[in-house]
Design an enzyme around this catalytic site. Structure first.
Site, PDB file in Angstrom:
ATOM      1  N   LYS A 160     -28.476   4.445  11.997  1.00  0.00           N
ATOM      2  CA  LYS A 160     -27.455   4.907  11.040  1.00  0.00           C
ATOM      3  C   LYS A 160     -28.040   4.964   9.645  1.00  0.00           C
ATOM      4  O   LYS A 160     -27.806   5.910   8.892  1.00  0.00           O
ATOM      5  CB  LYS A 160     -26.241   3.970  11.070  1.00  0.00           C
ATOM      6  CG  LYS A 160     -25.347   4.195  12.270  1.00  0.00           C
ATOM      7  CD  LYS A 160     -24.315   3.093  12.443  1.00  0.00           C
ATOM      8  CE  LYS A 160     -23.708   3.173  13.837  1.00  0.00           C
ATOM      9  NZ  LYS A 160     -22.930   2.006  14.206  1.00  0.00           N
TER      10      LYS A 160
ATOM     11  N   GLN B 289     -20.368  -3.252  13.056  1.00  0.00           N
ATOM     12  CA  GLN B 289     -21.008  -2.938  14.335  1.00  0.00           C
ATOM     13  C   GLN B 289     -20.414  -3.795  15.450  1.00  0.00           C
ATOM     14  O   GLN B 289     -20.302  -5.022  15.324  1.00  0.00           O
ATOM     15  CB  GLN B 289     -22.536  -3.169  14.215  1.00  0.00           C
ATOM     16  CG  GLN B 289     -23.338  -2.754  15.423  1.00  0.00           C
ATOM     17  CD  GLN B 289     -23.294  -1.239  15.677  1.00  0.00           C
ATOM     18  OE1 GLN B 289     -23.076  -0.437  14.783  1.00  0.00           O
ATOM     19  NE2 GLN B 289     -23.493  -0.853  16.926  1.00  0.00           N
TER      20      GLN B 289
ATOM     21  N   ASP C 291     -15.266   4.473  11.111  1.00  0.00           N
ATOM     22  CA  ASP C 291     -15.267   4.408  12.576  1.00  0.00           C
ATOM     23  C   ASP C 291     -13.951   4.903  13.158  1.00  0.00           C
ATOM     24  O   ASP C 291     -13.871   5.224  14.352  1.00  0.00           O
ATOM     25  CB  ASP C 291     -15.455   2.946  13.034  1.00  0.00           C
ATOM     26  CG  ASP C 291     -16.871   2.649  13.494  1.00  0.00           C
ATOM     27  OD1 ASP C 291     -17.517   3.561  14.030  1.00  0.00           O
ATOM     28  OD2 ASP C 291     -17.306   1.497  13.329  1.00  0.00           O
TER      29      ASP C 291
END
Ligand SMILES: NC(=O)C1=CN([C@@H]2O[C@H](COP(=O)(O)OP(=O)(O)OC[C@H]3O[C@@H](n4cnc5c(N)ncnc54)[C@H](OP(=O)(O)O)[C@@H]3O)[C@@H](O)[C@H]2O)C=CC1
Ligand SMILES: Nc1nc(=O)c2c([nH]1)NC[C@@H]1CN(c3ccc(C(=O)N[C@@H](CCC(=O)O)C(=O)O)cc3)C=[N+]21
Length: 316
Positions: free
Chosen positions: A130, A174, A197
């Site tokens: 990322k 994460q 997200d």
């Protein structure tokens, strides 16, 4: 009978995915597929890890857009391979240009913050990727790496710092988190305006409701829809089957397909007739943590298949 080699779009490796019987006069390449000619599983699997082999048949006789055309077809003309790598490259170029324009116009550089807890190798790889991806397009990245035995409060503190940091526009926590943490508490703490997200219940709730707009949509399902769009696959009125119902892939993928006016079925581990349901699909999105679940003869000729699964498989 012809056999074809479909290139895995997420890597440059080539893998034999399936044998196809191909009618030369068919615009829908898999129309000639005969189940008896498919001795092997339709393996969305490769070595050493099965990545998202985004593959199969052309559902539309129209050519893919030029952005993807250069790598749209591989094998022996029997199936169109959706080339995720080519699409990703094009999208990175588009994002780079947009980031540069934004900087010039309003002096703002987007910033992405990632919170990683623990030392899972895969998670560390994803986070590294990322950051790399941000670097390529000019997005600033910020990272907090906490030890696996951190408290939930420490994670919440990091989130709250990023929530109020004006240089941070997106926050990713994460997953998975260590088992002693409550994922729901943590995801709820991310400001919905920075929930890139799309995992906050408000964003997911809006995704599920008619006439509501989520601020962000989970990236993997969004990527699947983007691939379908860029390959001009019709979704409206089509039968779509999503295999898997997780919060991060299956469920939002089904919601997105429904918002695109597909008629959607979800297959999960308690589905009694997955084969029968999958065989009806014009579009299949497979998000299962198990390799080789979908067999070749479960797939209707002409169907479009996107497999996002990443599963380790033994090879002989
Ligand atoms: N490429 C990408 O960007 C991403 C890829 N992945 C990969 O996608 C796959 C799925 O991930 P994720 O959704 O997080 O996984 P989960 O384990 O959270 O969910 C898997 C889903 O598959 C279903 N399932 C499992 N076995 C079967 C079966 N035999 N028949 C039917 N359904 C089954 C489960 O059903 P039930 O709900 O009943 O348990 C569940 O809904 C994994 O391989 C993961 O690594 C994940 C995220 C992003
Ligand atoms: N907060 C959060 N958001 C996520 O989106 C999230 C998460 N947690 N936890 C884990 C899963 C998994 N996931 C992947 C995303 C991209 C690839 C991907 O692009 N893989 C590369 C290969 C990566 C490699 O080099 O191994 C590929 O398919 O080509 C894989 C997996 C996102 N997830």
């Amino acid at each position: 009978m012809a056999s074809t080699f479909l290139r895995d779009c997420s890597t440059s490796s080539t893998v034999r995915l399936l044998h196809l019987q191909c009618r030369t006069n068919s615009l829908l390449p898999l129309h000639g597929l005969a189940p008896l000619s498919l001795p092997r599983t339709l393996g969305f699997s490769r070595t050493p890890i099965s990545l998202r082999a985004l593959c199969v048949a052309s559902a539309s006789p129209s050519p893919p857009p030029s952005a993807t055309a250069e790598a749209s077809l591989s094998g022996e003309g029997c199936a169109t391979v959706i080339d995720g790598k080519a699409v990703a490259k094009k999208i990175r170029e588009e994002v780079s240009a947009e980031v540069a324009r934004m900087k010039e116009a309003i002096g703002v550089v987007p910033g992405l913050a990632v919170i990683l807890v623990g030392d899972r190798t895969e998670s560390a790889t994803y986070v590294r990727n990322k950051k790399k991806a941000c670097g390529h397009v000019g997005i600033n990245s910020f990272e907090v790496h906490l030890p696996a035995d951190s408290t939930e409060e420490e994670v919440l503190n990091s989130i709250s710092g990023f929530n109020t940091d004006p240089n941070v526009h997106g926050i990713l926590v994460q997953l998975p988190l260590p088992p002693h943490m409550n994922e729901q508490n943590v995801l709820n703490a991310v400001s919905i305006e920075k929930d890139v997200d799309g995992f906050h219940p408000l964003n997911i709730g809006r995704l599920a409701m008619r006439n509501r707009e989520p601020l962000f949509v989970p990236c993997t399902p969004k990527g699947c829809i983007e691939l379908l769009h860029r390959y001009r696959v019709d979704i409206k009125g089509k039968r779509a089957v999503v295999i898997g119902r997780s919060n991060i892939v299956g469920m939002p993928a089904a919601l997105l397909l429904q918002r695109e006016d597909a008629t959607v079925s979800i297959v999960h581990s308690r589905t009694s007739n997955p084969e029968e349901i999958t065989r009806q699909a014009d579009i299949i999105i497979a998000a299962v943590g198990q390799a080789n679940m979908v067999r070749a003869n479960w797939i209707k000729p002409g169907a479009v298949v996107i497999d996002v699964g990443i599963n380790r498989v033994e090879v002989s």
